[in-house]
Design a protein around this motif. Structure first.
Motif, short mmCIF file in Angstrom:
data_model
loop_
_atom_site.label_atom_id
_atom_site.label_comp_id
_atom_site.label_asym_id
_atom_site.label_seq_id
_atom_site.Cartn_x
_atom_site.Cartn_y
_atom_site.Cartn_z
N VAL A 41 8.49 83.45 75.31
CA VAL A 41 8.96 82.10 74.99
C VAL A 41 8.57 81.06 76.03
O VAL A 41 8.52 79.86 75.73
N ILE B 86 12.79 80.25 68.50
CA ILE B 86 12.94 80.54 69.91
C ILE B 86 14.09 79.74 70.51
O ILE B 86 14.84 80.22 71.34
N LYS C 138 8.72 77.97 66.95
CA LYS C 138 9.38 77.15 67.95
C LYS C 138 10.87 77.02 67.71
O LYS C 138 11.68 77.21 68.61
N ILE D 105 5.03 79.35 72.56
CA ILE D 105 6.07 79.11 71.56
C ILE D 105 5.51 79.10 70.14
O ILE D 105 6.26 78.95 69.18
N THR D 106 4.22 79.27 70.01
CA THR D 106 3.59 79.38 68.68
C THR D 106 2.71 80.63 68.66
O THR D 106 1.48 80.55 68.68
N ASN E 9 5.18 76.79 63.27
CA ASN E 9 4.06 77.62 63.70
C ASN E 9 2.96 77.57 62.63
O ASN E 9 2.37 78.57 62.26
#
Length: 509
Positions: free
Chosen positions: A153, A5, A2, A157-158, A488
């Motif tokens: 993205v 990104i 996260k 996001i993980t 993550n």
């Protein structure tokens, strides 16, 4: 993932003078937005950052530590018991490599999307190839990493982790697709290409050769994998027809380095803007230095500098890796050789750190020759392995700026030592290729030297003599980055507990 990104696009924008987030939407004409950032603005900044990664810049990755572990570099006794002498590794160790490589991948990914939307196929092809280079680095460091969903993205996001072998297989396809896009592109429709492409300036042939050479690196890495057969990929490389990077064709980038805005390698390992030596920490390691001196290898004078002054002035002098106890104080930094090989702030044309305005290398021509030599020796390709091997050695001398490079290299190649002389048996041919790659990679490609060590075991650098070392061999992979455990966690924890001293990447022997 996260956090990564969120910050991915910032560095490229900062390098173009913008401090706003890539995702900010505004009407200020002086501030880039998602619509105004075009491929020609993204590419040079992204390539410059690629060059920082691939030249071992210590402020942006931990490849400098690999230089110590592989017997090239060490530190003086005045620094005491440093962590790298103990092979200490935490999740912080690989964090810069993780963050920076994914950061750059996102820049290229953004460029690819914009290029595809605007019909600029050359830029899209470059993006595919350059993303593949950085994913190769990540796999070689960490093994399994986020790949197939890593750039999604908006939806994920993980992202989960893909297997290293699956990533490698797809990278070969991505490189091929990128080469095809470039080959079929109408260069005139790719705005500002010759200026923005700070590596090949829109030269299709050179991009093809770079792509083929990068593919060959991937294939050679997999040479020890049980049942691996490179025939299909080698046939595709041969059919493509442009071959590989050759003499004088090192892939390198230069965004316009000047004495006031110098090459990062120069400032990290040679001289600061003040004119003072910028590096007192990294010194010559006795393992590589003494080997090269013993083999009458003139390149040691271009990988290292003579001691600056004092009792040992003018000598090329190293230290045993991990030495901490030095009652006589003869192995402190001032009594040891600097790295880099460039003797004065004025710079020149020789050594690793040649000048403030030198290019940053991405993939060297001498590596290309050694990769080809090994592929031929293994029976993968037709050709003369001995000739390719010898050209690799000559190219290393030429690239370093050794005077009378061809004649000096030929004299060196006449040495009967088993680490130099071309042997008859295939297994011994591969060994001598690995040895000469090892010498050539001193200070400029520690990751590939470590990869060759892991996959072949031919070069066994001296183990640290620090009594507090945590293992009796060079670590085999990196631990996952701290940022992944923060952003993550669920996916990184699925990879299990990683022991960096026993766990391996998929192609490791």
């Amino acid at each position: 993932m996260k956090k990564l990104i969120i910050v991915f696009a910032l560095p490229a924008l900062l390098m173009t003078g913008c401090g706003k987030s890539f995702f900010d939407i505004n009407s200020n004409p002086d501030v880039p937005t998602t619509t105004s950032i075009t491929p020609d603005l993204i590419l040079p900044a992204a390539m410059a950052r690629t060059g920082i990664i691939t030249t071992n810049n210590a402020t942006n990755n931990s490849f400098a530590t690999l230089g110590a572990w592989m017997g090239y570099w060490a530190v003086g006794t005045n620094y005491g018991a440093v962590t790298e002498n103990r092979y200490s590794m935490t999740t912080d160790f690989g964090n810069p490599n993780w963050v920076n490589n994914y950061d750059i991948i996102f820049d290229y990914h953004t460029m690819q999307q914009k290029a595809e939307a605007s019909g600029q196929d050359f830029y899209a092809g470059i993006a595919k190839i350059m993303k593949s280079l950085h994913y190769q680095i990540l796999v070689d460091l960490f093994s399994n990493v986020p790949y197939s969903k890593a750039m999604d993205v908006k939806k994920n996001i993980t992202p989960g982790y893909d297997k290293g072998e699956d990533i490698y297989k797809d990278l070969l396809k991505q490189i091929t697709d990128g080469m095809d896009l470039i080959k079929n592109a109408d260069a005139s429709k790719n705005i500002g290409l010759t200026t923005a492409d700070i590596m090949f300036h829109g030269n299709k042939t050179q991009w093809a050769r770079f792509g083929n050479t990068l593919k060959l690196r991937l294939l050679i890495h997999m040479s020890q994998v049980a049942g691996f057969n490179p025939a299909t990929e080698i046939a595709a490389i041969t059919a493509e027809g442009n071959g590989f990077l050759t003499a004088g064709q090192t892939a390198s980038v230069n965004p316009g380095y000047t004495n006031d805005k110098p090459n990062p390698y120069w400032t990290a390992y040679a001289f600061a803007l003040s004119g003072n030596y910028s590096q007192d920490y990294r010194r010559a390691n006795n393992f590589a230095l003494n080997l090269m001196k013993g083999l009458n290898d003139e390149r040691h004078k271009y990988f290292y500098r003579p001691v600056r002054g004092g009792t040992f002035a003018g000598q090329y002098r190293g230290i045993d890796f991990g030495l901490n106890n030095d009652p006589a104080h003869i192995y402190t930094e001032t009594n040891l050789s600097d790295i880099g090989g460039s003797p004065t702030i004025a710079g020149g044309t020789s050594g690793l750190a040649k000048s403030a305005t030198m290019d940053s290398w991405v993939l060297t021509a001498f590596e290309s020759y050694f990769l080809q030599a090994e592929a031929v020796a293994r029976g993968w390709m037709t050709g003369n392995a001995k000739t390719l091997y010898e050209e690799g050695v000559r190219e290393s001398f030429r690239w370093l700026g050794v005077p009378n490079d061809v004649a000096t290299a030929n004299t060196y190649l006449g040495n009967a030592d088993a680490r130099i002389a071309w042997p008859a048996a295939t297994a011994d041919q591969i060994k001598v290729i690995i040895w000469q790659k090892y010498f050539a990679f001193n200070g400029n490609n520690h990751l590939e030297a470590w990869s060759d060590h892991r996959r072949t075991g031919v070069v066994q650098p001296s183990i640290s003599i620090d009594a507090g070392r945590l293992t009796d061999h060079v670590p085999t992979r990196y631990l996952y980055a701290t940022s992944e455990f923060s952003y993550n966690a669920a996916n990184v924890q699925k990879e299990g507990t990683i022991d960096p001293y026993t766990a391996t990447v998929f192609w490791d022997r």
